[in-house]
Design an enzyme around this catalytic site. Structure first.
Site, PDB file in Angstrom:
ATOM      1  N   ARG A   1     -30.294 -26.295 -24.577  1.00  0.00           N
ATOM      2  CA  ARG A   1     -29.181 -27.395 -24.871  1.00  0.00           C
ATOM      3  C   ARG A   1     -28.019 -26.901 -25.170  1.00  0.00           C
ATOM      4  NH1 ARG A   1     -32.938 -29.877 -29.390  1.00  0.00           N
ATOM      5  NH2 ARG A   1     -33.452 -27.507 -29.806  1.00  0.00           N
TER       6      ARG A   1
ATOM      7  N   LYS B   1     -45.923 -28.786 -35.359  1.00  0.00           N
ATOM      8  CA  LYS B   1     -45.398 -30.124 -35.614  1.00  0.00           C
ATOM      9  C   LYS B   1     -46.142 -31.121 -36.102  1.00  0.00           C
ATOM     10  CE  LYS B   1     -41.398 -28.936 -32.780  1.00  0.00           C
ATOM     11  NZ  LYS B   1     -41.085 -29.754 -31.919  1.00  0.00           N
TER      12      LYS B   1
ATOM     13  N   SER C   1     -35.675 -34.520 -30.269  1.00  0.00           N
ATOM     14  CA  SER C   1     -36.899 -35.209 -30.739  1.00  0.00           C
ATOM     15  C   SER C   1     -36.947 -36.349 -31.597  1.00  0.00           C
ATOM     16  CB  SER C   1     -38.362 -35.752 -29.900  1.00  0.00           C
ATOM     17  OG  SER C   1     -37.887 -34.906 -28.318  1.00  0.00           O
TER      18      SER C   1
ATOM     19  N   HIS D   1     -34.813 -34.563 -21.905  1.00  0.00           N
ATOM     20  CA  HIS D   1     -36.193 -34.090 -20.802  1.00  0.00           C
ATOM     21  C   HIS D   1     -36.030 -34.436 -19.453  1.00  0.00           C
ATOM     22  CE1 HIS D   1     -37.834 -34.110 -25.436  1.00  0.00           C
ATOM     23  NE2 HIS D   1     -37.844 -32.786 -24.942  1.00  0.00           N
TER      24      HIS D   1
HETATM   25  N1  COA Z   1     -32.669 -32.337 -24.070  1.00  0.00           N
HETATM   26  C1  COA Z   1     -33.348 -32.728 -25.239  1.00  0.00           C
HETATM   27  N2  COA Z   1     -34.096 -32.557 -26.188  1.00  0.00           N
HETATM   28  C2  COA Z   1     -34.621 -30.991 -26.028  1.00  0.00           C
HETATM   29  C3  COA Z   1     -34.342 -30.653 -24.570  1.00  0.00           C
HETATM   30  C4  COA Z   1     -34.106 -31.605 -23.918  1.00  0.00           C
HETATM   31  N3  COA Z   1     -33.513 -30.628 -22.472  1.00  0.00           N
HETATM   32  N4  COA Z   1     -34.784 -29.364 -25.255  1.00  0.00           N
HETATM   33  C5  COA Z   1     -35.769 -29.556 -25.913  1.00  0.00           C
HETATM   34  N5  COA Z   1     -34.815 -30.618 -26.606  1.00  0.00           N
HETATM   35  C6  COA Z   1     -35.637 -31.090 -27.935  1.00  0.00           C
HETATM   36  C7  COA Z   1     -36.846 -31.340 -28.065  1.00  0.00           C
HETATM   37  O1  COA Z   1     -37.432 -31.979 -27.606  1.00  0.00           O
HETATM   38  C8  COA Z   1     -37.922 -30.179 -29.137  1.00  0.00           C
HETATM   39  O2  COA Z   1     -37.083 -31.417 -30.773  1.00  0.00           O
HETATM   40  P1  COA Z   1     -38.349 -31.723 -31.659  1.00  0.00           P
HETATM   41  O3  COA Z   1     -38.125 -30.407 -32.286  1.00  0.00           O
HETATM   42  O4  COA Z   1     -37.403 -32.415 -32.356  1.00  0.00           O
HETATM   43  O5  COA Z   1     -39.428 -32.460 -31.412  1.00  0.00           O
HETATM   44  C9  COA Z   1     -36.767 -29.457 -29.300  1.00  0.00           C
HETATM   45  O6  COA Z   1     -35.760 -29.142 -28.147  1.00  0.00           O
HETATM   46  C10 COA Z   1     -37.675 -28.425 -29.131  1.00  0.00           C
HETATM   47  O7  COA Z   1     -38.361 -28.271 -27.888  1.00  0.00           O
HETATM   48  P2  COA Z   1     -38.968 -27.432 -27.970  1.00  0.00           P
HETATM   49  O8  COA Z   1     -38.843 -25.767 -27.301  1.00  0.00           O
HETATM   50  O9  COA Z   1     -39.567 -27.579 -26.195  1.00  0.00           O
HETATM   51  O10 COA Z   1     -40.101 -27.991 -28.651  1.00  0.00           O
HETATM   52  P3  COA Z   1     -41.848 -28.168 -27.845  1.00  0.00           P
HETATM   53  O11 COA Z   1     -42.068 -28.091 -29.860  1.00  0.00           O
HETATM   54  O12 COA Z   1     -41.646 -29.624 -27.541  1.00  0.00           O
HETATM   55  O13 COA Z   1     -42.382 -27.566 -27.404  1.00  0.00           O
HETATM   56  C11 COA Z   1     -43.841 -25.153 -26.651  1.00  0.00           C
HETATM   57  C12 COA Z   1     -42.798 -26.343 -28.051  1.00  0.00           C
HETATM   58  C13 COA Z   1     -45.049 -26.960 -27.592  1.00  0.00           C
HETATM   59  C14 COA Z   1     -43.430 -25.668 -25.077  1.00  0.00           C
HETATM   60  C15 COA Z   1     -44.715 -24.212 -27.044  1.00  0.00           C
HETATM   61  O14 COA Z   1     -44.389 -23.810 -28.259  1.00  0.00           O
HETATM   62  C16 COA Z   1     -45.567 -23.493 -26.887  1.00  0.00           C
HETATM   63  O15 COA Z   1     -45.159 -23.511 -25.844  1.00  0.00           O
HETATM   64  N6  COA Z   1     -46.408 -23.397 -27.355  1.00  0.00           N
HETATM   65  C17 COA Z   1     -47.723 -23.074 -26.837  1.00  0.00           C
HETATM   66  C18 COA Z   1     -48.939 -22.052 -28.238  1.00  0.00           C
HETATM   67  C19 COA Z   1     -48.054 -20.444 -27.361  1.00  0.00           C
HETATM   68  O16 COA Z   1     -48.484 -20.308 -26.381  1.00  0.00           O
HETATM   69  N7  COA Z   1     -47.537 -19.772 -27.951  1.00  0.00           N
HETATM   70  C20 COA Z   1     -46.995 -19.022 -27.694  1.00  0.00           C
HETATM   71  C21 COA Z   1     -45.549 -19.046 -27.119  1.00  0.00           C
HETATM   72  S1  COA Z   1     -45.129 -17.360 -27.207  1.00  0.00           S
END
Ligand code: COA
Length: 162
Positions: free
Chosen positions: A91, A42, A130, A18
């Site tokens: 990723r 989550k 994460s 990140h």
């Molecule tokens: N380096 C390392 N790890 C990374 C990464 C990077 N560059 N990018 C993503 N990851 C990891 C994250 O740590 C996460 O790990 P985890 O699943 O073990 O926690 C995983 O990849 C997924 O990341 P991400 O897709 O960013 O998921 P998130 O839960 O952190 O965030 C939201 C997703 C919250 C941004 C998305 O669900 C959202 O916008 N929700 C709001 C509700 C909404 O509007 N919904 C409609 C969407 S169309």
């Protein structure tokens, strides 16, 4: 034109993958907000206020980056915060399917001028998540170099107090 970017995620915890995206995005836009979202699907290990404190400490070296948290629909936050760009990190190909679906849905919901921009995660961190960090750390494995030092120090402290 002053461009306002937003990088969102659960960041439970924020990793160096990140951090790599944040440092690069901070160079591309005038201001960057790291928006921590509580994702109802989550179960977070670290409360959102704790995540916000940890992330603020880890990002102290970046002048144009601020940290905030929010809940609910991403598009509501984006539109009400007057952001121009939403950054997502990719990723590997495994992220692509989900990200394209989300970007296309968000394109309908965001104000018309808002774009989703993808940055490729540094391959050094493309295996990271994460959850993996939490699992390895909770079992006593070494995650130094994979999360910012300030965050690892706080994770160690919290684990000792458990
Ligand atoms: N380096 C390392 N790890 C990374 C990464 C990077 N560059 N990018 C993503 N990851 C990891 C994250 O740590 C996460 O790990 P985890 O699943 O073990 O926690 C995983 O990849 C997924 O990341 P991400 O897709 O960013 O998921 P998130 O839960 O952190 O965030 C939201 C997703 C919250 C941004 C998305 O669900 C959202 O916008 N929700 C709001 C509700 C909404 O509007 N919904 C409609 C969407 S169309």
């Amino acid at each position: 034109m002053h461009t306002k970017a937003l990088y969102t995620g659960s960041f439970d915890p924020l990793t160096n993958g990140h951090m790599n995206i944040i440092e690069r995005a901070a160079c591309l836009y005038d201001t960057l907000t790291v928006g921590i979202i509580s994702n109802p699907s989550k179960k977070a290990q670290y409360p959102i206020e704790e995540r916000e404190r940890m992330i603020k400490q880890a990002l102290e070296h970046l002048d144009n980056v601020e940290v905030a948290h929010f809940s609910g629909l991403l598009a509501d936050y984006v539109n009400s915060g007057d952001f121009d760009v939403v950054i997502r990190g990719l990723r590997a190909t495994m992220d692509f399917e989900y990200e394209i679906q989300m970007a296309q849905m968000n394109a309908r919901l965001f104000d018309e001028r808002v774009e989703t921009v993808f940055l490729m995660t540094d391959p050094k961190y493309s295996f990271l998540s994460s959850s993996m960090i939490k699992e390895v750390h909770s079992l006593g494995g070494d995650v130094k170099g994979l999360v910012p030092d300030a965050i690892l120090a706080r994770m160690d402290e919290l684990a000792q107090n458990e």
